[in-house]
Design a protein around this motif. Structure first.
Motif, short mmCIF file in Angstrom:
data_model
loop_
_atom_site.label_atom_id
_atom_site.label_comp_id
_atom_site.label_asym_id
_atom_site.label_seq_id
_atom_site.Cartn_x
_atom_site.Cartn_y
_atom_site.Cartn_z
N VAL A 115 93.94 45.47 96.66
CA VAL A 115 92.57 45.45 96.15
C VAL A 115 92.52 44.69 94.83
O VAL A 115 93.25 44.99 93.89
CB VAL A 115 92.03 46.90 95.96
CG1 VAL A 115 90.61 46.87 95.40
CG2 VAL A 115 92.07 47.65 97.29
N GLY A 116 91.64 43.68 94.78
CA GLY A 116 91.49 42.88 93.58
C GLY A 116 92.36 41.63 93.57
O GLY A 116 92.20 40.77 92.70
N ARG A 156 82.45 46.41 99.42
CA ARG A 156 83.24 47.51 98.90
C ARG A 156 84.26 47.87 99.99
O ARG A 156 83.90 48.17 101.12
CB ARG A 156 82.32 48.70 98.61
CG ARG A 156 83.01 49.93 98.03
CD ARG A 156 81.98 50.99 97.67
NE ARG A 156 82.59 52.18 97.09
CZ ARG A 156 82.52 53.40 97.62
NH1 ARG A 156 81.85 53.60 98.75
NH2 ARG A 156 83.09 54.42 97.02
N ASP A 202 87.14 50.02 99.43
CA ASP A 202 87.99 51.17 99.14
C ASP A 202 87.16 52.26 98.49
O ASP A 202 86.25 51.98 97.70
CB ASP A 202 89.13 50.74 98.21
CG ASP A 202 90.20 51.80 98.08
OD1 ASP A 202 90.06 52.65 97.19
OD2 ASP A 202 91.17 51.78 98.86
N GLN A 217 86.72 52.31 94.68
CA GLN A 217 85.80 51.37 94.04
C GLN A 217 84.47 52.08 93.80
O GLN A 217 83.92 52.72 94.70
CB GLN A 217 85.59 50.14 94.92
CG GLN A 217 86.83 49.26 95.04
CD GLN A 217 86.61 48.09 95.98
OE1 GLN A 217 86.33 48.27 97.16
NE2 GLN A 217 86.71 46.88 95.46
N THR A 218 83.95 51.96 92.61
CA THR A 218 82.72 52.65 92.23
C THR A 218 81.55 52.20 93.11
O THR A 218 81.31 51.00 93.26
CB THR A 218 82.37 52.40 90.76
OG1 THR A 218 83.47 52.83 89.95
CG2 THR A 218 81.12 53.17 90.35
#
Length: 406
Positions: free
Chosen positions: A139-140, A151, A153, A156-157
């Protein structure tokens, strides 16, 4: 699904460092067996496939010269769709991975091949071969994981913006080749950093625009114009557009199934610090998913139905993945790991279920049923229109209820 490092029960907690390195040794042995046995049969396979693909495309375009006649339109469009899928999936994708470079044929080499796709081959090889295959499902780091627009995951906000995720995921699927071209350009990051005037970016953007113009001229000008004498200009134009959309939807579905279904793991950036070869192999095993099915499905998917095997051995000839898949699956079983594989429809459903689930606040979908739907929609409305504090408080409530329901 949260990143593997934050799960209460990690699927690899039972493995020792020695186990992980042994997995790498056993996978290296599988790879070497294929390298040692490559030969005339493999070379004949790819040459025969390219020949058949070109004949299907040529025959389909010939039929479309008479596409004002409905049966000719259907036959020509179906054939052209198949030709475009074969060109992108089993031929282009795999040649550009260097799977056939060992043949030393300059016509079938990753350094010279160009494909029927908006993204120039050189740019795609960098973003896909070098970035995606190095940072699979990190992720990222791996932008193939959600293409920077989703989104992907639970950690993740969530934000109201994510509610539209299924819509732009579908739009991206319809125009997938252009989405890939934008992704290869890293367009989102460039715009965000206000680097659109950077000379290097402009040079890459010019390459993409030239490629798009070339593709559009072929499909939407030259071939429809050839159909003018039979009164088939518009039907041929529509057929080419339809074939491109069919190819885009198909390739997007196959790729989405490879890394996004429920049960596929994601990883944190810190997890790859000091990563050994065995660690890398293990990440490919858990960060990929297969599609079970017929030989025709495997062919039309570019053998990305064997996504696990492809990510373990991206440079091996794709026609050998079916041969080594049982050996790889046996290795999963030996080390008590989950070999994520489903038929096409369940796998597509699983991937889209995850797209929808993560477009909503954590726990919302799990705690919603027919009886409490009005109340749950009210909570969703408050989270979508409220401030960060409101979203945080209501989000905690949903997650708590979700854990209790489990």
């Amino acid at each position: 699904m949260t990143t593997i490092q934050k799960q209460a029960q990690s699927p690899i907690a039972h493995l020792t460092e020695a186990d992980i390195e042994q997995i790498g040794i056993e996978l290296d042995a599988i790879r070497q067996d294929v390298l040692d046995s490559r030969g005339a049969g493999d070379a004949a396979y790819i040459r025969k496939l390219i020949d058949r693909q070109r004949k299907i495309e040529l025959g389909s375009r010939a039929v479309l010269l008479f596409s004002a006649f409905p049966p000719a339109w259907v036959l020509g469009t179906a054939g052209l769709s198949i030709a475009k899928i074969l060109d992108n999936m089993e031929i282009g994708h795999n040649i550009l991975h260097g799977q056939w470079d060992w043949m030393r044929d300059p016509k079938i080499h990753s350094s010279t091949w160009e494909w029927d796709m908006a993204s120039p081959a050189e740019q795609w090889k960098h973003s896909h071969n070098e970035v995606h295959h190095t940072y699979t499902n990190v992720v990222g780091k791996d932008n193939d994981l959600g293409y920077g627009i989703m989104r992907v995951d639970e950690d993740q906000t969530w934000a109201p913006f994510h509610l539209g995720q299924p819509i732009w995921c579908f739009i991206n699927a319809v125009f997938f080749e252009y989405g890939i071209a934008a992704y290869d350009l890293d367009l989102g990051a460039v715009i965000k950093k206000k680097q659109t005037k950077d000379p290097a970016f402009r040079a890459r953007a010019k390459q993409v625009l030239n490629k798009i113009r070339k593709q559009a001229t072929k499909d939407y000008v030259v071939h429809p114009a050839l159909s003018i004498p039979t009164g088939s200009f518009l039907p041929t134009l529509a057929a080419n557009f339809t074939a491109n959309v069919v190819r885009n939807l198909w390739s997007n579905s196959i790729i989405l199934c490879g890394h996004f279904p429920e049960g596929v793991e994601t990883f944190e950036k810190r997890s790859i610090e000091g990563e050994t070869k065995g660690d890398w192999y293990l990440r490919q095993m858990l960060g990929s998913a297969n599609i079970s099915g017929s030989k025709a499905l495997h062919l039309m998917s570019g053998n990305l139905s064997h996504q696990i095997e492809h990510h373990l051995f991206p440079d091996l000839p794709s026609n050998r993945y079916a041969e080594i898949a049982p050996k790889v699956q046996a290795l999963f079983e030996k080390y008590d790991l989950t070999y994520c594989a489903r038929p096409l429809v369940p796998q597509v459903y699983s991937a889209w279920h995850k797209v929808v689930r993560l477009s909503l606040p954590n726990g919302w979908l799990k705690t919603t049923n027919a009886k409490n739907a009005p109340q749950q929609l009210g909570i969703l409305y408050k989270m979508a229109t409220g401030d960060r504090r409101t979203r945080r408080l209501l989000g905690r409530k949903l997650e708590s209820e979700s854990r209790a329901a489990a």
